[in-house]
Enzyme design. Structure first.
Site, PDB file in Angstrom:
ATOM      1  N   GLY A  64       0.813  -1.211   0.000  1.00 30.54           N
ATOM      2  CA  GLY A  64       0.000   0.000   0.000  1.00 30.54           C
ATOM      3  C   GLY A  64       0.848   1.263   0.000  1.00 30.54           C
ATOM      4  NE  ARG A  82       9.725 -19.507   3.727  1.00 34.21           N
ATOM      5  CZ  ARG A  82       9.522 -18.207   3.774  1.00 34.21           C
ATOM      6  NH1 ARG A  82       8.300 -17.730   3.654  1.00 34.21           N
ATOM      7  NH2 ARG A  82      10.537 -17.398   3.918  1.00 34.21           N
ATOM      8  CG  HIS A  86       5.618 -17.096   7.714  1.00 33.88           C
ATOM      9  ND1 HIS A  86       6.091 -16.130   8.565  1.00 33.88           N
ATOM     10  CD2 HIS A  86       6.228 -16.886   6.531  1.00 33.88           C
ATOM     11  CE1 HIS A  86       6.966 -15.380   7.904  1.00 33.88           C
ATOM     12  NE2 HIS A  86       7.053 -15.800   6.671  1.00 33.88           N
TER      13      HIS A  86
HETATM   14  C1  LIG Z   1       7.976 -12.517  10.739  1.00 29.73           C
HETATM   15  C2  LIG Z   1       7.848 -12.426   9.259  1.00 29.73           C
HETATM   16  C3  LIG Z   1       8.985 -12.393   8.455  1.00 29.73           C
HETATM   17  C4  LIG Z   1       8.871 -12.287   7.076  1.00 29.73           C
HETATM   18  N1  LIG Z   1      10.024 -12.286   6.328  1.00 29.73           N
HETATM   19  C5  LIG Z   1       9.921 -12.154   4.990  1.00 29.73           C
HETATM   20  C6  LIG Z   1      11.088 -12.095   4.189  1.00 29.73           C
HETATM   21  O1  LIG Z   1      12.213 -12.171   4.679  1.00 29.73           O
HETATM   22  N2  LIG Z   1      10.949 -11.944   2.854  1.00 29.73           N
HETATM   23  C7  LIG Z   1       9.720 -11.838   2.277  1.00 29.73           C
HETATM   24  O2  LIG Z   1       9.668 -11.664   1.068  1.00 29.73           O
HETATM   25  N3  LIG Z   1       8.596 -11.877   3.018  1.00 29.73           N
HETATM   26  C8  LIG Z   1       8.660 -12.034   4.347  1.00 29.73           C
HETATM   27  N4  LIG Z   1       7.517 -12.079   5.102  1.00 29.73           N
HETATM   28  C9  LIG Z   1       6.223 -11.838   4.471  1.00 29.73           C
HETATM   29  C10 LIG Z   1       6.023 -10.361   4.223  1.00 29.73           C
HETATM   30  O3  LIG Z   1       6.577  -9.610   5.270  1.00 29.73           O
HETATM   31  C11 LIG Z   1       4.565  -9.957   4.101  1.00 29.73           C
HETATM   32  O4  LIG Z   1       3.886 -10.837   3.284  1.00 29.73           O
HETATM   33  C12 LIG Z   1       4.447  -8.585   3.499  1.00 29.73           C
HETATM   34  O5  LIG Z   1       5.259  -7.669   4.184  1.00 29.73           O
HETATM   35  C13 LIG Z   1       3.023  -8.094   3.464  1.00 29.73           C
HETATM   36  O6  LIG Z   1       2.995  -6.755   3.029  1.00 29.73           O
HETATM   37  P1  LIG Z   1       1.645  -6.023   2.737  1.00 29.73           P
HETATM   38  O7  LIG Z   1       2.008  -4.645   2.321  1.00 29.73           O
HETATM   39  O8  LIG Z   1       0.829  -6.839   1.808  1.00 29.73           O
HETATM   40  O9  LIG Z   1       0.853  -5.989   4.113  1.00 29.73           O
HETATM   41  P2  LIG Z   1       1.211  -5.380   5.557  1.00 29.73           P
HETATM   42  O10 LIG Z   1       2.620  -5.000   5.696  1.00 29.73           O
HETATM   43  O11 LIG Z   1       0.639  -6.336   6.546  1.00 29.73           O
HETATM   44  O12 LIG Z   1       0.408  -4.032   5.619  1.00 29.73           O
HETATM   45  C14 LIG Z   1      -0.960  -3.994   5.823  1.00 29.73           C
HETATM   46  C15 LIG Z   1      -1.391  -2.559   5.942  1.00 29.73           C
HETATM   47  O13 LIG Z   1      -2.796  -2.488   5.884  1.00 29.73           O
HETATM   48  C16 LIG Z   1      -3.322  -1.745   6.949  1.00 29.73           C
HETATM   49  N5  LIG Z   1      -4.642  -2.307   7.218  1.00 29.73           N
HETATM   50  C17 LIG Z   1      -5.003  -3.610   7.316  1.00 29.73           C
HETATM   51  N6  LIG Z   1      -6.322  -3.718   7.498  1.00 29.73           N
HETATM   52  C18 LIG Z   1      -6.821  -2.469   7.504  1.00 29.73           C
HETATM   53  C19 LIG Z   1      -8.117  -1.930   7.654  1.00 29.73           C
HETATM   54  N7  LIG Z   1      -9.187  -2.702   7.815  1.00 29.73           N
HETATM   55  N8  LIG Z   1      -8.240  -0.584   7.633  1.00 29.73           N
HETATM   56  C20 LIG Z   1      -7.165   0.240   7.472  1.00 29.73           C
HETATM   57  N9  LIG Z   1      -5.915  -0.234   7.315  1.00 29.73           N
HETATM   58  C21 LIG Z   1      -5.755  -1.566   7.333  1.00 29.73           C
HETATM   59  C22 LIG Z   1      -2.308  -1.854   8.053  1.00 29.73           C
HETATM   60  O14 LIG Z   1      -2.404  -0.744   8.905  1.00 29.73           O
HETATM   61  C23 LIG Z   1      -1.011  -1.862   7.244  1.00 29.73           C
HETATM   62  O15 LIG Z   1      -0.628  -0.550   6.960  1.00 29.73           O
HETATM   63  C24 LIG Z   1       7.608 -12.206   6.482  1.00 29.73           C
HETATM   64  C25 LIG Z   1       6.478 -12.241   7.278  1.00 29.73           C
HETATM   65  C26 LIG Z   1       6.590 -12.403   8.652  1.00 29.73           C
HETATM   66  C27 LIG Z   1       5.345 -12.581   9.453  1.00 29.73           C
END
Ligand SMILES: Cc1cc2nc3c(=O)[nH]c(=O)nc-3n(C[C@H](O)[C@H](O)[C@H](O)COP(=O)(O)OP(=O)(O)OC[C@H]3O[C@@H](n4cnc5c(N)ncnc54)[C@H](O)[C@@H]3O)c2cc1C
Ligand code: FES
Lengths: 639, 257
Positions: free
Chosen positions: A47, A332, A403
């Site tokens: 986002g 994994r 995860h």
């Molecule tokens: C511990 C851990 C380690 C990881 N390590 C790796 C790695 O080394 N390499 C890799 O590629 N991936 C890794 N991953 C996976 C990866 O981090 C995530 O899949 C990725 O960061 C998700 O990004 P995103 O932007 O989709 O969501 P997120 O980063 O989860 O962001 C979600 C956003 O949405 C907002 N939001 C959610 N619901 C609402 C709502 N209803 N209203 C308003 N705002 C809302 C939140 O506030 C946030 O800003 C890891 C995951 C974990 C758990």
């Protein structure tokens, strides 16, 4: 209402598809862009990068997050790294190889065109992040360093110590704040999206709750982008941050967005085992540790000796034994199931026999403690802090944990859901990882979606609609708002005897047991009886203290858990219907003689897309057939 | 083990707050501090009382959400540890603790132990970035970066924005936070073109937001859960001084067009 599952995949040679699609897309002229309002929900990697990029282009962007700052998004916790087909190591990597590894790693359950595009733009991501000042690890000569991750035989993972997600997110956050300063992006912090508003079949806005004042507000837009992350927290215990939830995508699903492959969840092999009932979350130990750590269990069942006293020939390095070609770096899902198998057979170590060793003794001997410290220092520290044991001298104990969710809202090649004008990015969509995601590919996908894809596809959509035309007085906005108010009032009025967490824990146990690492029909059917019962009880007997007009964390949690109680059921239903094993979805009835996942390409070479049919009604399962024109469908082998 | 907690309860930013005493009977030494508060909150909920509001998310010491004072120390007594990573094994049976929100003019209390740290975002927005639009980046390896510089930049970039440095500082200065960003970006060749502007704008914004000045007390470094060093503040002062001499905001007359 039947879905039109047109994936809008371009035809022609694989390597030209994205260029061709871009060329065919309509554009909005720079002077007209500010007339269009785009709502971006979520400011994690997906986002945040989308909002920043759309802001740079000149659209009027409103970005919402339930967090107090974009820098808190769950993306911050990603440790290990991000993949890109740069081939800096000269070890034979290429866009095609990254594409192939991802398709194969996903057990042939993703779209070829999407995955190829992902591999293609991966190289631009690294350029962009370096230019933003992301302090990736470097060699002495000043060039970028790489490490290896599971499911690959090349070194293509870029990293910033054990804090890659943090550094990528900070880069993206800074780009976003720059747009805030420029007045092109307006941030709505501590605002939770509670509903999507669809007018005349098009996504036209959202309803939010201000988490500080409790105020419920409507926001209009010409397009809505959801980048709200994954739903692994349905299991209660997972490696996800505590506040990760499915509310945004679930409400969108109930407004008509198809849900793709809800049963595809990833169980990560290397997490710190659970230590007690009070446990609130599980901690990941990055997969990168498998570069230098060796996984083993004692050859003797129930061996309680100190691991350092167990001689070499009494240890079973089972991954190296079972998968000699990839060894400790097999994907994994395979590593997780192998760990479960060892523990189920009685070889597990630690409390309850739910653990295996991850041992660094050999690499410390070979490379020296300093090198290991440089590579993984913060992870080792985190391990020690949680367990009170020193992993430099005693092998780590690890066990699989939930995860990541490969499932999510279905999107076409443009990342648009089944609702026109609703786009879904990052972990929230179902797109590129098929039935199993390879390590370091989620960060890549989130940033590919946000920086390099959505700017074209949202533009293409907007070029075909007139800006504005509705306001928050519209009947649909008022109805959605009223529903949100009603639901909030209901949650607060039950005043039952159990806490929200009581219900969440119970749901988690059901899902972990019956829809976790291994699934079977009787178990899933059982879960499908249990979950509706639990949900029923929730709405009779939950106690949500406080009021709607205040900052109320119990209320926030209650709304999210209520949604998990519905989503959990869909996960089980999807798992039951998919009568094959693929990637992270392992149906015990469908395995090879060696216990590997056995796909059924005849019947299940498709994405399952669920359509909401109303409360209490069985959702409708649609399918998007997957065509493999360029890769040969094979049984995955990592031996 | 048994723990006695005195917790600051405050309904919202406009109401007065007060300390309330709670006794917690069966605390397990392997619990994290926040898990101990979870247990308290479950008890309060069951009794129909409002649970204690505190901010948290990752519980892995990386998101910077958590943080409050334990006996007057931000994040509690363990060095290099956020409160979500602090475990009860560091406390003894029967210990009495005082929990309060971070106190600073620029961090108004929202409720109980939760404060508003959005001033940090506004400081970043003032200049804590490198101006590079998506799509205009050069090939990554065309900008070689000395390993030492990359490593030092990473040390500074490790800041999690929790605000403990502000809470620890007798002047409630945000200098450690601000300087960490100035150092992170300033140490890299990519950050050089905007170095003066960044220092100028971020430092002025910090003052405008109501944070105090740095008087080299060093509490911030001692308390930082991520080990961010005070040497960054020296770099910030140098960059700011240079910027005062050299930097002028962009001329409106601007480029040719
Ligand atoms: C511990 C851990 C380690 C990881 N390590 C790796 C790695 O080394 N390499 C890799 O590629 N991936 C890794 N991953 C996976 C990866 O981090 C995530 O899949 C990725 O960061 C998700 O990004 P995103 O932007 O989709 O969501 P997120 O980063 O989860 O962001 C979600 C956003 O949405 C907002 N939001 C959610 N619901 C609402 C709502 N209803 N209203 C308003 N705002 C809302 C939140 O506030 C946030 O800003 C890891 C995951 C974990 C758990
Ligand atoms: S909860 Fe994320 S740092 Fe403590």
């Amino acid at each position: 209402m039947a879905f039109q599952l047109d994936s809008r995949t371009p035809s022609g040679p694989l390597e030209q598809r994205w260029s061709k699609a871009k060329q065919e897309m309509k554009l909005v002229s720079p002077a007209n862009r500010r007339k269009y309002t785009v709502i971006v929900v979520g400011s994690g990697l997906a986002g945040g990068s989308a909002a920043a990029t759309l802001g740079e282009l000149g659209y009027n962007v409103k970005c919402f997050s339930f967090h107090d700052s974009p820098r808190r998004a769950h993306s911050i916790a990603a440790q290990g790294g991000i993949n890109a087909a740069k081939n800096y190591q000269n070890d034979g990597d290429s866009v095609y190889r990254l594409f192939y590894d991802t398709i194969k790693g996903g057990d042939f359950r993703s779209r070829e065109s999407n995955v190829y595009r992902l591999a293609e733009v991966s190289v631009n991501i690294i350029d962009q992040c370096v230019a933003q000042g992301v302090p990736f690890a470097r060699e002495y000569g000043g060039t970028l360093a790489n490490r290896s991750f599971g499911g690959a035989q090349v070194s293509r993972t870029f990293y910033a110590r054990g804090q890659t997600g943090q550094q990528l997110l900070l880069g993206c956050y800074q780009a976003l704040e720059r747009q805030v300063d420029a007045g092109r992006v307006q941030m709505f912090y501590r605002h939770e999206m509670l509903d999507l508003v669809v007018i005349d079949g098009r996504a036209r806005g959202i309803v939010t709750r201000n988490l500080v004042t409790g105020s419920i507000d409507c926001h209009v837009a010409d397009a809505v982008v959801l980048a709200t992350g994954g739903y692994g927290n349905a299991f209660y215990l997972s490696t996800n941050a505590k506040n990760c939830n499915a509310t945004a995508i679930w409400r969108a699903y109930k407004r008509g967005a198809g849900f793709g492959n809800p049963c595809y969840t990833q169980i990560h092999p290397t997490c710190i085992p659970q230590s007690g009932d009070y446990q609130s979350k599980l901690t990941l130990m990055s997969e990168s540790l498998r570069n230098d750590g060796r996984i083993w269990v004692p050859k003797q069942k129930g061996d309680t000796r100190n691991p350092n006293e167990i001689p070499e020939d009494e240890r079973d390095y089972y991954l190296e034994r079972m998968y000699p070609a990839f060894g400790n770096l097999c994907p994994r899902d395979i590593a997780s199931r192998a760990a479960k198998l060892m523990c189920d057979q009685g070889y597990g170590v630690g409390p309850g026999g739910r653990g295996v060793y991850l041992d660094f003794k050999e690499s410390i001997g070979r490379l020296g403690r300093k090198t290991i410290e440089e590579r993984y220092g913060n992870l080792f520290e985190m391990y020690e802090r949680i367990t009170g044991e020193d992993p430099y001298t005693v092998p780590m104990r690890i066990y699989p944990a939930v995860h990541y969710t490969m499932g999510g809202l279905w999107v076409d090649y443009h990342l648009q859901s089944t609702i026109p004008g609703l786009f879904v990015l990052g972990e929230a969509n179902f797109s590129d990882h098929g039935a199993n995601r390879l390590g370091a590919s989620a960060l890549m996908q989130g940033l590919a979606d946000g920086y390099f894809i959505i700017s074209y596809t949202v533009g293409h959509f907007l070029a075909q609609v007139k800006p504005g035309g509705v306001n928050t007085d519209h009947a649909e906005f008022r109805a959605a708002r009223q529903e949100v108010d009603e639901r909030t009032r209901r949650l607060l009025s039950i005043k039952g005897r159990k806490t929200v967490d009581d219900f969440h824990r119970e749901l988690g146990k059901i899902l972990w047991e019956f829809c976790g690492m291994a699934r079977n029909a009787p178990g899933l059917k059982h879960a499908l009886e249990k979950i509706p019962e639990l949900r029923e009880e929730f709405w009779q007997n939950v106690n949500v203290p406080g009021s709607a007009e205040d900052l109320n964390q119990s209320l926030e949690k209650a709304g999210r858990v209520a949604d998990f109680l519905e989503l959990g059921e869909l996960m089980c239903l999807d798992a039951l219907e998919r009568e094959e094993s693929c990637g992270g979805h392992f149906r015990e009835e469908h395995q090879t003689e060696e216990g590997e996942a056995k796909r059924d390409d005849e019947r299940f070479c498709h994405a399952a897309v669920w359509e909401y049919a109303g409360d209490g009604k069985r959702p409708v399962r649609h399918v998007e057939p997957l065509q493999f024109e360029f890769v040969h469908l094979a049984q995955r082998s990592y031996k | 083990m048994k723990i006695i907690l005195n917790i600051w309860r405050q309904k919202n930013s406009s109401s007065p707050g007060k300390m309330v005493r709670y006794e917690l009977g069966n605390v397990n030494e392997h619990m994290s501090f926040l898990e101990m508060l979870d247990v308290l909150n479950e008890e309060l909920t069951r009794k129909g009382e409002e649970p204690v509001t505190f901010e948290h998310d990752c519980r892995e010491g990386i998101c910077g959400s958590c943080g409050f004072m334990i006996n007057g120390i931000p994040h509690g007594p363990e060095r290099g540890t956020t409160v979500c990573q602090l475990h009860m094994r560091h406390f003894h049976d029967g210990e009495e603790l005082w929990l309060e929100p971070f106190r600073a003019k620029a961090f108004p209390v929202l409720k109980d132990l939760m404060v508003d740290r959005s001033a940090f975002d506004r400081i970043i927005a003032a200049g804590g970035y490198i101006s590079i639009n998506t799509g205009s980046a050069p090939e990554a390896n065309s900008i070689p970066v000395k390993k030492q510089c990359a490593d030092r930049a990473m040390d500074a970039a490790a800041c999690i924005g929790c605000g403990a440095c502000v809470a620890a500082c007798p002047n409630a200065s945000a200098s450690l936070f601000v300087s960490a960003k100035i150092a992170h970006l300033g140490l890299l060749p990519q950050g050089e073109p905007e170095r003066d502007r960044r220092a100028m704008r971020m430092v002025l914004k910090m003052t405008e937001e109501g944070f105090g000045y740095c008087t080299n007390t060093g509490e911030c470094e001692a308390i930082c859960p991520k080990g961010v060093k005070i040497e960054n503040i020296a770099m910030m002062h140098r960059d700011f001084t240079r910027a005062v001499a050299l930097f002028r905001e962009e001329s409106k007359a601007g480029g040719a067009g």
